[in-house]
Write a protein that holds these residues in place. Structure first.
Motif, mmCIF file in Angstrom:
data_model
loop_
_atom_site.group_PDB
_atom_site.id
_atom_site.type_symbol
_atom_site.label_atom_id
_atom_site.label_comp_id
_atom_site.label_asym_id
_atom_site.label_seq_id
_atom_site.Cartn_x
_atom_site.Cartn_y
_atom_site.Cartn_z
ATOM 1 N N ALA A 1 22.402 -52.093 153.883
ATOM 2 C CA ALA A 1 21.400 -51.701 152.888
ATOM 3 C C ALA A 1 20.478 -50.619 153.450
ATOM 4 C CB ALA A 1 20.596 -52.925 152.443
ATOM 5 N N ALA A 2 20.136 -50.752 154.745
ATOM 6 C CA ALA A 2 19.238 -49.768 155.350
ATOM 7 C C ALA A 2 19.893 -48.391 155.400
ATOM 8 C CB ALA A 2 18.856 -50.228 156.762
ATOM 9 N N VAL A 3 21.193 -48.355 155.749
ATOM 10 C CA VAL A 3 21.886 -47.070 155.840
ATOM 11 C C VAL A 3 21.922 -46.381 154.475
ATOM 12 C CG1 VAL A 3 24.062 -45.923 156.353
ATOM 13 C CG2 VAL A 3 23.285 -47.793 157.802
ATOM 14 N N VAL A 4 22.285 -47.138 153.440
ATOM 15 C CA VAL A 4 22.350 -46.536 152.104
ATOM 16 C C VAL A 4 20.952 -46.076 151.676
ATOM 17 C CG1 VAL A 4 23.098 -46.820 149.709
ATOM 18 C CG2 VAL A 4 24.275 -48.059 151.512
ATOM 19 N N HIS A 5 19.957 -46.906 151.978
ATOM 20 C CA HIS A 5 18.591 -46.530 151.608
ATOM 21 C C HIS A 5 18.147 -45.259 152.335
ATOM 22 C CE1 HIS A 5 14.318 -46.509 150.944
ATOM 23 N NE2 HIS A 5 14.147 -46.498 152.243
ATOM 24 N N LEU A 6 18.417 -45.199 153.627
ATOM 25 C CA LEU A 6 17.966 -44.034 154.386
ATOM 26 C C LEU A 6 18.650 -42.764 153.895
ATOM 27 C CD1 LEU A 6 17.748 -45.554 157.971
ATOM 28 C CD2 LEU A 6 15.861 -44.901 156.441
ATOM 29 N N ARG A 7 19.873 -42.925 153.400
ATOM 30 C CA ARG A 7 20.584 -41.740 152.939
ATOM 31 C C ARG A 7 20.083 -41.268 151.572
ATOM 32 N NH1 ARG A 7 27.029 -41.802 152.692
ATOM 33 N NH2 ARG A 7 26.846 -42.121 154.940
ATOM 34 N N TYR A 8 19.922 -42.213 150.617
ATOM 35 C CA TYR A 8 19.610 -41.791 149.247
ATOM 36 C C TYR A 8 18.334 -42.417 148.690
ATOM 37 C CZ TYR A 8 24.821 -41.444 149.054
ATOM 38 O OH TYR A 8 26.133 -41.202 149.278
ATOM 39 N N GLY A 9 17.690 -43.295 149.444
ATOM 40 C CA GLY A 9 16.745 -44.245 148.856
ATOM 41 C C GLY A 9 15.489 -43.687 148.216
ATOM 42 N N THR A 10 14.782 -44.578 147.560
ATOM 43 C CA THR A 10 13.518 -44.277 146.892
ATOM 44 C C THR A 10 12.521 -45.325 147.367
ATOM 45 O OG1 THR A 10 14.040 -45.774 145.097
ATOM 46 C CG2 THR A 10 14.747 -43.487 144.828
ATOM 47 N N PRO A 11 11.245 -45.165 147.044
ATOM 48 C CA PRO A 11 10.278 -46.213 147.404
ATOM 49 C C PRO A 11 10.660 -47.579 146.839
ATOM 50 C CG PRO A 11 9.149 -44.223 146.712
ATOM 51 C CD PRO A 11 10.596 -43.976 146.488
ATOM 52 N N VAL A 12 11.285 -47.590 145.675
ATOM 53 C CA VAL A 12 11.677 -48.874 145.078
ATOM 54 C C VAL A 12 12.703 -49.572 145.954
ATOM 55 C CG1 VAL A 12 12.713 -49.999 143.077
ATOM 56 C CG2 VAL A 12 11.212 -48.024 142.750
ATOM 57 N N THR A 13 13.711 -48.799 146.441
ATOM 58 C CA THR A 13 14.726 -49.455 147.264
ATOM 59 C C THR A 13 14.144 -49.869 148.613
ATOM 60 O OG1 THR A 13 15.555 -47.307 148.023
ATOM 61 C CG2 THR A 13 16.671 -48.305 146.150
ATOM 62 N N ALA A 14 13.131 -49.137 149.080
ATOM 63 C CA ALA A 14 12.461 -49.558 150.313
ATOM 64 C C ALA A 14 11.814 -50.923 150.107
ATOM 65 C CB ALA A 14 11.409 -48.530 150.720
ATOM 66 N N ALA A 15 11.161 -51.085 148.967
ATOM 67 C CA ALA A 15 10.512 -52.362 148.668
ATOM 68 C C ALA A 15 11.552 -53.470 148.550
ATOM 69 C CB ALA A 15 9.719 -52.241 147.367
ATOM 70 N N LEU A 16 12.687 -53.154 147.919
ATOM 71 C CA LEU A 16 13.749 -54.151 147.774
ATOM 72 C C LEU A 16 14.286 -54.558 149.149
ATOM 73 C CD1 LEU A 16 15.716 -52.713 144.714
ATOM 74 C CD2 LEU A 16 14.604 -54.960 144.837
ATOM 75 N N TRP A 17 14.415 -53.569 150.023
ATOM 76 C CA TRP A 17 14.930 -53.888 151.362
ATOM 77 C C TRP A 17 13.970 -54.829 152.092
ATOM 78 C CZ3 TRP A 17 13.857 -53.815 156.519
ATOM 79 C CH2 TRP A 17 14.944 -53.974 157.374
ATOM 80 N N LEU A 18 12.674 -54.534 151.982
ATOM 81 C CA LEU A 18 11.683 -55.400 152.629
ATOM 82 C C LEU A 18 11.736 -56.818 152.056
ATOM 83 C CD1 LEU A 18 8.635 -52.985 152.994
ATOM 84 C CD2 LEU A 18 10.058 -53.939 154.827
ATOM 85 N N LEU A 19 11.962 -56.878 150.764
ATOM 86 C CA LEU A 19 12.086 -58.175 150.099
ATOM 87 C C LEU A 19 13.276 -58.954 150.667
ATOM 88 C CD1 LEU A 19 10.227 -59.078 147.806
ATOM 89 C CD2 LEU A 19 12.054 -58.506 146.193
ATOM 90 N N ALA A 20 14.391 -58.238 150.868
ATOM 91 C CA ALA A 20 15.594 -58.870 151.434
ATOM 92 C C ALA A 20 15.290 -59.407 152.829
ATOM 93 C CB ALA A 20 16.751 -57.875 151.472
ATOM 94 N N ALA A 21 14.613 -58.578 153.633
ATOM 95 C CA ALA A 21 14.293 -59.011 154.994
ATOM 96 C C ALA A 21 13.375 -60.229 154.975
ATOM 97 C CB ALA A 21 13.638 -57.859 155.755
#
Lengths: 521, 338
Positions: free
Chosen positions: B211-231
């Motif tokens: 998830a981090a790799v995909v986020h770093l490549r294309y992500g938005t603030p929303v996906t950053a928040a989703l990633w933190l939620l997952a963690a």
């Protein structure tokens, strides 16, 4: 062989194999649901035994149908990606709806039926089976609607930009007359498969019991007798319906795919009135119609095609020229046609395949009906046949409707070649949607890859067939439980809801074998 | 939201539903040799997923069907690019399915342990293969301008596929253990709980990494928040299993998958097959989609159909909600380690 040929063999092998399980699942599912319903209504032990015995066979077979069905959904993309791109606007949605509206129903409620004995109210439990069976029937409807769209594309226009069909009328796709005819034909053909199985197995057990001088008053006798009678009547009734729906399909085919039906008859020259061919010889394999000679019944073909005894039926030679004039003498010289680019197009399907698969389909259906009639006559008024030929013949004839189902599909699929999406003649030529099989295969994959999967899948399927047949014959041989207070599902005390072996949790394993729908998880 | 976006979301939901449901039966099957050392435990494990696996698998069929139905360009690029890996997945799913039903159609210990072994092997192959396919379609496949694979038969199997494969497998293992802790009782429950407690933090890493790799490549603030939620969900799941709250742990672990997968799909949107050859060859939602008419028809069908499916599937889970206990029948030691 190039990628196209290997991919076609792969599709043919996996699909025909899959369709050995499908009609048994549909037909036997309906009959088991009827048996279960009769048990719930009458509480008679023979109906319970029948439900459990035939239900178990239904399940052993069902799972192989599910497993091989998975391949179907993937292989349109794997080996036929250009086809998938071309038909995407219509075809994919039918597959998705099949999964959403049918497969969920089927799998969820079948799980509930298998594990629900004694755990949910009797009528709810019965409802679960009916829901699963209805799921199978709905799934047949969607997949046949998808196939029929390839035979007779309706509800679409050509997208000027991409040249692909664009769906404009979903309801027309669902009510395609080709689909309605093929669906009804397939469902009644499935009932013939189930009927033949009941007859063959039932007669074999009745004869064996009689030779062993087993009593004719116990539940087991009733089970086998009733199986034969039920299977026999279902087979006969289904045969009549198969003939009627087949006739409907034949008449549609003459309008929609005249070359398929004329190839089925090896009818070279246009005839008025046209005769029906019974048997052909000569060089059918050369695919030159004029090399074929056959014994014919005058007038019959005109009747089958048009419902009268005079109208002309066009011959293969004339149709071949008509098609070539409209759709081209040669394939376009374009790389998307692979090895076939620039080659002449043979619009005549393989005559040997269409001619003989059509006759095998009809012949095996008739054999099946004949065996059913024999079984009903031989078991009239409580009689039990002991004729070795009759009983073993009926057992052997269980294969007949399977062959009829398979050859029917081979006929209809091979008969539409060289098209994978056959043009719809109701539409003006310039608006027709059609696609050649030669351009349908995935361009990015190698022959080695398809060979690998073809060989692997064929070997796996072969091995699974051996196990399935071994399991089924062993199970059929053992028969239903013999009297003696075997546990009755549904009467399980409320206190043991987690017990998957209703009433028999503490019994040794050998007892559990008798418990047809209990699973030793 | 336009229809293409809606259907991209629907496809994502179906894949998430599949991983969430089939994930635990993959996990239970893969854990058979680890936690099912006694016959009774193995039977208990198989009973826990017996009524559910087939319904769970339909989520896969529906997900693939929805990809074909809504985005034939995605279906026709993705599948042939991974031709042999997908065939291997099918092989795994086929042997697993027949093993579930045929295992109890004949009774000898050898028959039983052979088919149990087949269930484990088939599930491992399927979990790894589907993970690889999802990893590849979100992180990149070697496709040219026409959407055809370049390179050999296995050119699609780079590190993205490996990452996806490992992520789906390790997620499933802990998901399966948590499911067993929730659904069974006795020694198996304790063993499953111990497994989940020990491995949960590690098992989440590949999925969070993906998830981090995909986020770093294309992500938005929303996906950053989703990633933190997952963690965060991983920590919650771990904390809850440590104190023995199995239901909450299972829910949190599931929430981790939902958040991580939402990060992946959300960041990748609108690309459905990124090309590793040239970003100009990426297949996007707009390239791959069917017409608005067809999407509208399917929206109506799914709008009515999906709630009904969810209702009756939830109901069957309710019917089979009780904890299972081992049957008090003969305990035979496993004759050979599977």
């Amino acid at each position: 062989m190039d990628v196209l040929d290997v991919a076609r063999w792969q599709f043919g092998i996996t699909t025909v194999y899959h369709f050995l399980m499908v009609p048994l699942t549909i037909g036997l599912g309906i009959l088991v649901a009827v048996m279960h319903t009769m048990w719930v209504r009458t509480d008679k032990p023979e109906w319970l035994r029948m439900t459990r015995f035939w239900g178990r066979i239904y399940l052993i077979n069902f799972v192989l149908g599910v497993a091989t069905g998975l391949v179907q959904e993937f292989q349109f993309g794997l080996a036929w990606s250009e086809y998938s791109r071309f038909v995407g606007d219509v075809f994919g949605s039918l597959l998705a709806l099949e999964a959403l509206l049918a497969f969920f129903l089927e799998s969820t409620f079948l799980g509930l039926w298998i594990f629900g004995w004694g755990r949910i109210p009797k009528k709810v439990h019965l409802g679960a089976l009916w829901a699963a069976v209805i799921g199978s029937i709905v799934s047949a409807y969607f997949i046949i609607a998808a196939n029929s769209w390839m035979q007779h594309p309706v509800g679409v226009v050509t997208d000027d930009e991409t040249g692909r069909p664009l769906q404009v009328d979903f309801l027309a796709v669902l009510t395609n007359n080709t689909a309605l005819a093929a669906f009804s034909h397939a469902i009644v053909a499935a009932l013939m498969v189930a009927g033949a199985l009941l007859v063959g197995v039932g007669l074999w057990h009745l004869r064996r019991r009689k030779l062993a001088e087993a009593p004719t008053t116990d539940v087991d006798h009733t089970v086998w007798r009733r199986s034969v009678r039920l299977g026999g009547w279902v087979s006969l009734a289904a045969f009549v319906l198969v003939a009627l729906t087949g006739d409907w399909q034949g008449k549609l085919m003459y309008e929609q795919q005249p070359l398929k039906m004329s190839s089925a008859e090896a009818l070279c020259e246009t005839e008025a009135p046209a005769s029906f061919s019974i048997f052909a010889w000569g060089k059918l394999g050369s695919n030159e119609c004029d090399d074929v000679h056959s014994i014919t019944v005058p007038y019959l073909l005109s009747y089958l095609a048009h419902g009268d005894f005079s109208t002309a039926v066009p011959g293969v030679n004339e149709l071949q020229q008509e098609y070539a004039a409209v759709y081209g003498e040669t394939y376009p010289d374009d790389p998307s046609f692979g090895d076939k680019a620039g080659e002449p197009i043979d619009y005549t399907p393989l005559l040997a395949v269409t001619y003989w698969s059509f006759r095998l389909m009809i012949g095996m259906g008739a054999v099946s009906a004949g065996v059913a009639a024999y079984a009903l006559w031989a078991t009239r008024k409580g009689r039990v046949p002991t004729s070795r030929i009759g009983v073993y013949g009926a057992l052997l004839a269980v294969a007949a409707p399977f062959v009829a189902n398979a050859t029917g599909w081979i006929f209809t699929e091979m008969g539409r070649q060289p098209f994978v999406v056959h043009p719809n003649p109701d539409v003006p030529v310039e608006d027709q949607v059609y696609f050649f099989t030669a351009q349908a295969v995935s361009p990015g994959i190698s022959a080695a890859e398809v060979w690998t999967s073809l060989i692997a899948l064929t070997l796996v399927y072969g091995a699974l067939a051996v196990v399935e047949l071994w399991l089924l014959t062993g199970f059929v041989r053992r028969g239903v439980t013999t009297g003696d207070g075997a546990p009755v599902p549904g009467s399980t005390p409320e206190g043991t809801p987690d017990d998957d072996v209703p009433g028999g949790a503490n019994g040794p394993r050998s007892d559990r074998d008798d418990d047809v729908l209990s699973f030793a998880y | 939201m336009d229809l293409q976006t809606l259907w991209f979301a629907a496809v994502a939901v179906l894949w998430i539903g599949f991983l969430l449901l089939e994930g635990f039966d993959f996990g239970v099957a893969a854990l058979l040799p680890v936690l099912g050392r006694h016959t009774s435990d193995r039977h208990l494990m198989l009973r826990s997923i017996g009524p559910l696996w087939d319904g769970n698998e339909v989520w896969l069929i529906t997900a693939v069907g929805a990809v074909f139905a809504a985005f034939p360009g995605w279906y026709a690029t993705w599948l042939p690019a991974l031709y042999l890996p997908f065939v291997l997945v099918l092989f795994g799913l086929i042997i697993r399915a027949v093993a579930f039903e045929w295992r109890h159609s004949h009774h000898t210990p050898a028959w039983d342990s052979s088919w149990t072994w087949v269930i484990t092997t088939g599930s491992l192959i399927a979990a790894l293969g589907i993970g690889a396919a999802l990893g590849a379609t979100t992180l990149g496949l070697p496709i040219d301008a026409a959407g055809n694979r370049v390179g050999g038969a296995f050119s699609g199997l780079g590190w993205p596929a490996l990452l996806g494969a490992v992520a789906v497998l390790t997620f499933s293992l802990v998901h399966g253990a948590m499911f067993l802790a929730l659904k069974t009782d006795g020694s198996l429950r304790g063993a499953a709980r111990a497994f989940a407690r020990r491995w949960a933090p590690v098992a989440a890493l590949p999925l969070l990494g993906w998830a981090a790799v995909v986020h770093l490549r294309y992500g938005t603030p929303v996906t950053a928040a989703l990633w933190l939620l997952a963690a965060l969900a991983v920590l919650v799941a771990w904390a809850r299993i440590v104190v023995g709250r199995e239901g909450q742990a299972f829910a949190a672990w599931g929430a981790m998958l939902i958040a991580a997968a939402a990060t992946i799909f959300g960041a990748a949107y609108p690309v459905v097959v990124p090309s590793t050859v040239d970003a100009a060859f990426d297949v996007t939602v707009a390239d791959a989609s069917v017409s608005d008419y067809t999407l509208t028809v399917m929206t109506w069908a799914a709008g009515f159909g999906l709630p009904v499916v969810l209702a009756y599937q939830a109901w069957t889970y309710w019917v089979f909600r009780k904890r299972l206990t081992a049957e008090p029948v003969h305990e035979e030691p496993v004759e050979a380690p599977a």
